[in-house]
Design a protein around this motif. Structure first.
Motif, PDB file in Angstrom:
ATOM      1  N   THR A 161       0.851  -1.184   0.000  1.00  0.00           N
ATOM      2  CA  THR A 161       0.000   0.000   0.000  1.00  0.00           C
ATOM      3  C   THR A 161       0.892   1.242   0.000  1.00  0.00           C
ATOM      4  N   ARG A 169      -5.732  12.453   1.642  1.00  0.00           N
ATOM      5  CA  ARG A 169      -7.138  12.439   1.231  1.00  0.00           C
ATOM      6  C   ARG A 169      -7.405  11.691  -0.068  1.00  0.00           C
ATOM      7  N   SER A 170      -6.407  10.948  -0.576  1.00  0.00           N
ATOM      8  CA  SER A 170      -6.664  10.245  -1.839  1.00  0.00           C
ATOM      9  C   SER A 170      -6.897   8.748  -1.616  1.00  0.00           C
ATOM     10  N   LYS A 171      -7.191   8.375  -0.396  1.00  0.00           N
ATOM     11  CA  LYS A 171      -7.560   6.986  -0.062  1.00  0.00           C
ATOM     12  C   LYS A 171      -6.523   5.983  -0.552  1.00  0.00           C
ATOM     13  N   GLY A 172      -5.244   6.306  -0.323  1.00  0.00           N
ATOM     14  CA  GLY A 172      -4.175   5.354  -0.638  1.00  0.00           C
ATOM     15  C   GLY A 172      -3.774   5.303  -2.098  1.00  0.00           C
ATOM     16  N   LYS A 173      -4.291   6.255  -2.910  1.00  0.00           N
ATOM     17  CA  LYS A 173      -3.953   6.191  -4.345  1.00  0.00           C
ATOM     18  C   LYS A 173      -2.623   6.849  -4.678  1.00  0.00           C
TER      19      LYS A 173
END
Ligand code: HEC
Ligand code: HEC
Ligand code: HEC
Ligand code: HEC
Ligand code: HEC
Ligand code: HEC
Ligand code: HEC
Length: 339
Positions: A215, A260-264
């Motif tokens: 991740t 804030r990019s949910k792990g992207k």
């Protein structure tokens, strides 16, 4: 879990579990050819084998009140020489750290217990020697001190072995004579994929690590093994200390983009670890566009995103690093975003 298991193999593996980049190249020629050109691959050499070795010998230069220093090439070996009113020193230069994209710093074993980090570092931006980072303010009291800074060979905090652990691949140890035994110079395949002897024999996916499976937060820790991991909660970082900017995972993990990019957003969103570092601001516009197709600016026509949102910081010119805390910066403040 995956990350912990992977770290464990990196910590417990023996030299014999490693096969080296040459062996990987037999089956992965494309990755091997590309990776060989990276700063990673070139980050440590025996001094005279450094691709830039011809640039290191030069004229005498004076340090402080009357110490003269130079590097010379004698019979194919690089030597560091110094003299003052009463003494001369002439020692081999063993190791060259740094690919030379920014700088090359030299290291020599002095005896069973100590290594020397030489005073003079070669800087790419000027093509010249200048003080090694941290040495410029020191006032030597003898010729020996003028040559550079001694480091204990092994010491959990300041041992020179630490330099080799981050600039080489596989186990690095010191013998009783203080000489170092390295598995492979530079940051090569098995620094990121783990020891590969079993994989080279079995050729299965399951027998080799792949950071792609981690991740974004795990990559911050994994690459952070050498680039420094994000601080654990409650540990204060001095955001006004310019040298900290070189710890990319620490800074990236503060960005709104990361949080804030949910792990992207990970190191791999912007960097191809087998290829050369992209060094133009324009080279990153597409990466930003993946998430910011039309950013709201008061001004129009803003194109090279990282020029403003990932400013360059120079803790000691000419070295410069990129602030990975992506944000909105004031025109003077480059260490910490306004928001
Ligand atoms: C004898 C040939 C051979 C050698 C040597 C070899 N590999 Fe592989 N490697 C393979 C094959 C075949 C695959 C594809 C396996 C599959 O798809 O099932 C593979 C796959 C991989 C993958 C992808 C794994 C994944 O999760 O998708 C990585 C990474 C890799 N190798 C790295 C290495 C590294 C690093 C070395 C040197 C330490 C190395 N290989 C040496 C044959 C080899
Ligand atoms: C074993 C230590 C180590 C690991 C693990 C490591 N790096 Fe590095 N990295 C280095 C060193 C040392 C350099 C400096 C190269 C030089 O001498 O200029 C470097 C340089 C770089 C550079 C600058 C470009 C270049 O090729 O010089 C990038 C980008 C980078 N690393 C990204 C990463 C990413 C992303 C990861 C995780 C997937 C990672 N690194 C893992 C040690 C490491
Ligand atoms: C914790 C891992 C680590 C240790 C310990 C370490 N380095 Fe590095 N070194 C790196 C990384 C990562 C980079 C790439 C820095 C970047 O570009 O952000 C690097 C870059 C360099 C460079 C290229 C110029 C620069 O400053 O970027 C030189 C020269 C260098 N290191 C020398 C040394 C020497 C000498 C020591 C020991 C006194 C040492 N390093 C200890 C990880 C380490
Ligand atoms: C700094 C870390 C790093 C080093 C060093 C490194 N790799 Fe990789 N490797 C990666 C990452 C990250 C991926 C996943 C890339 C992706 O999927 O975008 C990868 C993927 C791979 C794959 C799977 C196919 C592919 O290209 O995505 C192979 C094969 C591979 N690496 C081989 C090698 C070999 C051989 C070397 C040494 C010559 C090497 N790697 C050095 C980080 C590294
Ligand atoms: C994986 C997606 C992703 C990528 C890639 C990405 N960002 Fe972001 N970025 C975000 C998200 C999500 C936010 C938070 C938006 C919000 O809260 O409304 C953000 C916020 C920002 C902000 C506002 C910062 C703040 O603190 O308010 C700026 C400026 C920004 N991004 C610039 C960039 C630039 C420049 C790049 C390329 C170098 C980039 N971003 C790449 C997802 C991304
Ligand atoms: C949003 C894009 C982006 C992400 C994500 C990103 N980088 Fe970078 N990185 C850059 C840019 C832009 C540069 C500057 C390249 C240049 O102009 O030299 C850079 C440069 C670097 C360098 C060279 C030294 C420096 O600071 O200029 C290293 C090392 C590095 N990055 C490591 C990492 C690591 C490790 C991660 C993950 C924690 C990471 N980067 C994530 C965009 C990114
Ligand atoms: C000349 C400097 C500059 C450049 C170049 C620039 N920006 Fe900005 N950006 C700003 C400033 C200043 C703000 C704060 C809002 C404002 O004043 O317009 C901002 C705000 C933002 C925001 C937060 C507002 C929002 O839309 O959510 C994002 C995201 C962003 N920029 C992304 C980008 C991207 C992507 C690029 C490249 C296409 C880029 N910026 C190029 C200076 C710049």
């Amino acid at each position: 879990m995956l990350l912990l298991a992977f770290f464990a193999t990196l910590c417990t593996a023996q030299s014999s579990d490693y096969v080296g980049a040459k062996a990987c190249a037999a089956c992965h020629p494309k990755q091997a050819a590309a990776q060989a050109a990276t700063g990673h691959a070139r980050s440590l050499h025996a001094a005279e084998l450094h691709p830039l070795a011809a640039k290191f010998p030069g004229e005498w230069e004076v340090r402080g009140p009357g110490y003269s220093l130079r590097y010379r090439l004698l019979k194919g070996k690089l030597r560091a020489q110094g003299f003052d009113a009463g003494n001369t020193i002439d020692i081999p230069v063993e190791w060259a750290f740094g690919a030379g994209d920014q700088a090359v710093t030299f290291v020599t074993r002095i005896n069973e217990e100590w290594h020397l980090e030489h005073y003079r570092t070669w800087y790419a931006a000027t093509g010249k020697m200048a003080p090694t980072a941290g040495h410029g303010q020191l006032r030597p009291k003898s010729l020996a001190e003028a040559m550079g800074l001694p480091y204990k060979t092994t010491d959990p905090n300041t041992g020179i072995l630490g330099c080799f652990e981050c600039h080489s691949t596989g186990p690095a140890t010191a013998g009783t004579d203080g000489a170092l035994r390295l598995t492979e110079h530079g940051v090569r395949c098995e620094a990121c994929h783990g020891p590969g002897a079993r994989h080279a024999a079995t050729r299965t996916k399951a027998s080799i690590g792949n950071p792609r499976k981690m991740t974004a937060a795990e990559l911050n820790k994994f690459c952070g093994r050498c680039h420094r991991p994000p601080a654990s909660q409650g540990v204060a970082i001095d955001w006004n200390y310019a040298w900290n900017v070189r710890h990319q995972p620490v800074y990236l993990s503060q960005s709104a983009c990361f949080l804030r990019s949910k792990g992207k957003l990970s190191c791999l969103s912007c960097h191809d670890t087998h290829g050369p570092l992209v060094k133009t601001a324009a080279g990153y516009n597409q990466k930003c566009a993946a998430c910011h197709a039309s950013p709201k600016h008061r001004q129009t026509g803003l194109t090279n995103c990282v020029d403003c949102h990932m400013p360059r910081v120079s803790p000691q010119p000419p070295l410069r690093f990129t602030n990975h805390w992506i944000g909105v910066y004031g025109s003077a403040a480059k260490l910490r975003p306004q928001r």
